[in-house]
Write a protein that holds these residues in place. Structure first.
Motif, PDB file in Angstrom:
ATOM      1  N   ARG A   1      33.466  65.767  76.831  1.00 13.09           N
ATOM      2  CA  ARG A   1      33.150  66.279  78.154  1.00 13.09           C
ATOM      3  C   ARG A   1      34.341  66.983  78.772  1.00 13.09           C
ATOM      4  NH1 ARG A   1      31.855  61.564  82.100  1.00 13.09           N
ATOM      5  NH2 ARG A   1      32.665  63.099  83.563  1.00 13.09           N
ATOM      6  N   LYS A   2      35.211  67.471  77.948  1.00 11.35           N
ATOM      7  CA  LYS A   2      36.380  68.163  78.462  1.00 11.35           C
ATOM      8  C   LYS A   2      36.076  69.636  78.624  1.00 11.35           C
ATOM      9  CE  LYS A   2      39.467  64.885  76.351  1.00 11.35           C
ATOM     10  NZ  LYS A   2      40.383  64.624  75.257  1.00 11.35           N
ATOM     11  N   THR A   3      36.694  70.224  79.603  1.00 12.69           N
ATOM     12  CA  THR A   3      36.452  71.642  79.853  1.00 12.69           C
ATOM     13  C   THR A   3      37.757  72.344  80.203  1.00 12.69           C
ATOM     14  OG1 THR A   3      35.865  71.022  82.104  1.00 12.69           O
ATOM     15  CG2 THR A   3      34.063  71.514  80.638  1.00 12.69           C
ATOM     16  N   LEU A   4      37.698  73.653  80.140  1.00 15.37           N
ATOM     17  CA  LEU A   4      38.797  74.504  80.563  1.00 15.37           C
ATOM     18  C   LEU A   4      38.286  75.452  81.630  1.00 15.37           C
ATOM     19  CD1 LEU A   4      40.488  75.741  77.274  1.00 15.37           C
ATOM     20  CD2 LEU A   4      41.392  74.083  78.882  1.00 15.37           C
ATOM     21  N   THR A   5      39.128  75.742  82.582  1.00 11.01           N
ATOM     22  CA  THR A   5      38.784  76.757  83.567  1.00 11.01           C
ATOM     23  C   THR A   5      39.748  77.915  83.416  1.00 11.01           C
ATOM     24  OG1 THR A   5      38.126  74.989  85.054  1.00 11.01           O
ATOM     25  CG2 THR A   5      38.344  77.166  86.002  1.00 11.01           C
ATOM     26  N   THR A   6      39.228  79.112  83.309  1.00 12.39           N
ATOM     27  CA  THR A   6      40.106  80.268  83.201  1.00 12.39           C
ATOM     28  C   THR A   6      39.899  81.180  84.400  1.00 12.39           C
ATOM     29  OG1 THR A   6      38.474  81.467  81.929  1.00 12.39           O
ATOM     30  CG2 THR A   6      40.102  80.248  80.691  1.00 12.39           C
ATOM     31  N   VAL A   7      40.989  81.688  84.901  1.00 12.80           N
ATOM     32  CA  VAL A   7      40.942  82.610  86.036  1.00 12.80           C
ATOM     33  C   VAL A   7      41.542  83.922  85.576  1.00 12.80           C
ATOM     34  CG1 VAL A   7      41.540  82.963  88.433  1.00 12.80           C
ATOM     35  CG2 VAL A   7      41.281  80.654  87.566  1.00 12.80           C
ATOM     36  N   GLN A   8      40.721  84.934  85.595  1.00 10.62           N
ATOM     37  CA  GLN A   8      41.130  86.227  85.057  1.00 10.62           C
ATOM     38  C   GLN A   8      41.112  87.268  86.160  1.00 10.62           C
ATOM     39  OE1 GLN A   8      38.552  87.587  81.962  1.00 10.62           O
ATOM     40  NE2 GLN A   8      39.336  89.666  82.109  1.00 10.62           N
ATOM     41  N   GLY A   9      42.117  88.094  86.211  1.00 13.44           N
ATOM     42  CA  GLY A   9      42.069  89.241  87.113  1.00 13.44           C
ATOM     43  C   GLY A   9      42.660  89.001  88.486  1.00 13.44           C
TER      44      GLY A   9
ATOM     45  N   ILE B   1      45.157  82.646  84.028  1.00 23.64           N
ATOM     46  CA  ILE B   1      45.547  81.254  84.304  1.00 23.64           C
ATOM     47  C   ILE B   1      44.507  80.353  83.671  1.00 23.64           C
ATOM     48  CG2 ILE B   1      45.802  79.500  86.085  1.00 23.64           C
ATOM     49  CD1 ILE B   1      46.921  81.487  87.903  1.00 23.64           C
ATOM     50  N   GLN B   2      44.995  79.394  82.944  1.00 21.98           N
ATOM     51  CA  GLN B   2      44.067  78.477  82.283  1.00 21.98           C
ATOM     52  C   GLN B   2      44.376  77.061  82.753  1.00 21.98           C
ATOM     53  OE1 GLN B   2      43.624  79.044  78.012  1.00 21.98           O
ATOM     54  NE2 GLN B   2      43.729  76.832  77.755  1.00 21.98           N
ATOM     55  N   LEU B   3      43.351  76.426  83.278  1.00 25.76           N
ATOM     56  CA  LEU B   3      43.528  75.086  83.835  1.00 25.76           C
ATOM     57  C   LEU B   3      42.683  74.107  83.064  1.00 25.76           C
ATOM     58  CD1 LEU B   3      43.145  76.085  87.565  1.00 25.76           C
ATOM     59  CD2 LEU B   3      45.279  75.462  86.442  1.00 25.76           C
ATOM     60  N   GLN B   4      43.117  72.874  83.065  1.00 22.94           N
ATOM     61  CA  GLN B   4      42.354  71.858  82.359  1.00 22.94           C
ATOM     62  C   GLN B   4      41.336  71.230  83.300  1.00 22.94           C
ATOM     63  OE1 GLN B   4      45.113  69.132  80.672  1.00 22.94           O
ATOM     64  NE2 GLN B   4      45.933  70.629  79.226  1.00 22.94           N
ATOM     65  N   GLY B   5      40.155  71.077  82.791  1.00 22.13           N
ATOM     66  CA  GLY B   5      39.088  70.477  83.593  1.00 22.13           C
ATOM     67  C   GLY B   5      38.280  71.524  84.340  1.00 22.13           C
TER      68      GLY B   5
END
Lengths: 344, 117
Positions: free
Chosen positions: B39-47, B84-88
């Protein structure tokens, strides 16, 4: 007056995307509302519909109690059924009282022109509401008899007649403000509801198409093993939306940030665990973005590749044409063991 | 007597300006989510606009969301710019942060697109 505002808003927000079983309705802005049961045909009176507009229904409920009591008294003598067919004599009396009230009102209005509308509401409410509730019943029944075949159109008139309830006079019978020789100017809200009532009566087809929410079958999600999800009825949904499987698939993969394949039975196998609800949300955004016409909100549109690699949506009902963004995957981080293999 | 339409409207200057504006508005900030194992995820913020310092943003965000994160450089992200890549699953939090006017970047909500389920 303020009791009608929510009713109108509800009607607007019904123009939407919905999954047939879920009764979850999303309008084009993405707002999610829970509609209790849009297709419930069991309701046969306006009273049973009114709970949808809480303030009005509360008001009506408060007043029906008051009106029921005298009716029951007179029913003892006449042995008439209490609810549906109220005796006419009572109505006549009521109407006369109302007329008098009207005149008194006009005096009031002249006295206080600024707060005139409020004054009408306050002093008339008791008498009016009583009368209106039962007329409403008949009215709604009539309307529903007309609209029974169109099950989505069925709901709108009831809501409208409930709205009408706060107004004075019956439109069909030409009483109150709708009287032929009535010189008082009619408020906007009753005029508007009159328009919709007439529209649904005279042209039910048109009215129902405006308020229908777009329905697609709910996506069926199965789990294959531990890490894959099967989207079973994608073909059916694509057919319903008139979009190619590839386009929908590409959008799903881009949004979910994953990949997958199509198996032998044309089912979509998506890598990762996904709930039905999550797929639903993505489909909803897809419909808003690529299916509904932004001008008339009709889902009856075609997606075609125009010149220079742009996709265009052409609406079949209003003829508008607009370009839509191509599906972009964007950045996706490498997850899992593959990453090491790539680098090493 | 003058014709007002012609007087105020300089087609070329306007077009240039407008073009610049549309380019800016089209540059959305994409917030995406990606599933990892379990159930782990990554959040990416682009731009995120280049006027902001991503390192500083990351420092603040990591502390605030109590998650780790990293900046993916332009070459690693295959031409997607710095990400930016964040955990969760930090999608709502990072959106609030980007739009917050007092403690965040005070960006327009319309320029942000949240993807995923």
């Amino acid at each position: 007056m303020d009791a009608e505002a929510p009713a109108i808003q509800r009607r607007v927000s019904r123009k939407s995307v919905a999954f047939t079983d879920e009764k979850l309705v999303v309008d084009a802005d993405g707002n999610v509302t829970m509609v209790p049961s849009p297709n419930d045909d069991s309701k046969d009176t306006a009273m049973s519909h009114t709970p949808r507009t809480p303030p009005l229904s509360a008001a009506l409920g408060a007043f029906t109690d008051a009106s029921q009591a005298p009716v029951a008294d007179s029913a003892d003598g006449a042995t008439a059924p209490v609810d549906g067919s109220l005796d006419l004599t009572l109505k006549k009396k009521k109407k006369k009282v109302v007329k008098k009230d009207d005149e008194a009102e006009e005096g009031d209005e002249a006295a206080a022109p600024a707060g005139g509308e409020d004054a009408i509401d306050l002093s008339m409410k008791k008498k009016k509401k009583k009368k209106v509730t039962k007329e409403d019943d008949e009215f709604a029944k009539k309307l529903e008899a007309l609209n029974l075949e169109g099950k989505e159109g069925e709901e709108a008139p009831a809501a409208i007649s409930a709205e009408d309830g706060a107004q004075e006079g019956d439109m069909e019978k030409g009483t109150g403000i709708w009287a032929h020789d009535e010189s008082k100017s009619i408020n906007y809200v009753p005029l508007l509801s009159r328009f919709f009532v007439l529209l649904t009566q005279k042209n039910p087809d048109h009215a129902s198409s405006g308020t229908r929410s777009y329905k697609i079958p709910p996506p069926q999600c199965l789990r294959e093993g531990n890490k894959k999800t099967i989207f079973a009825n994608i073909a059916e949904i694509c057919k319903r939306m008139k979009r190619s499987d590839e386009h929908v698939t590409a959008y799903l993969f881009a949004e979910l940030g994953t990949s997958g394949s199509v198996d032998g039975a044309r089912r979509l196998v998506i890598k990762g665990r996904f709930q039905q609800k999550q797929i639903e949300n993505v489909l909803r955004t897809y419909i808003i973005e690529y299916v509904t016409c932004k001008t008339c909100r009709s889902p009856n549109t075609d997606l075609s590749k125009g010149e220079n690699r742009l996709y265009f949506i052409t609406c079949n009902s209003c003829g508008s044409r607009r370009s839509v963004q191509a599906i972009k995957t964007g950045f996706s981080a490498q997850v899992g063991k593959r990453r090491k293999m790539q680098q090493g | 007597m003058s014709i007002e339409n012609l007087k105020t409207y300089d087609p070329f200057a306007e077009a240039d300006e407008e073009g610049g504006q549309t380019v800016q508005t089209q540059e959305y900030i994409h917030i995406r989510i990606q599933q990892r194992n379990g159930r782990k995820t990554l959040t990416t913020v682009q731009g995120i606009p280049p006027k902001f310092d991503l390192k500083k943003i990351l420092k603040v965000v990591k502390k605030e969301f109590a998650c780790n994160g990293t900046i993916i450089s332009d070459e690693d992200s295959k031409g997607m710019g710095e990400v930016i890549q964040l955990q969760g699953d930090q999608r709502t939090k990072i959106k609030d942060f980007l739009t917050n006017e007092d403690e965040g970047l005070a960006l327009d909500e319309k320029t942000i697109k949240v993807h995923g389920f």
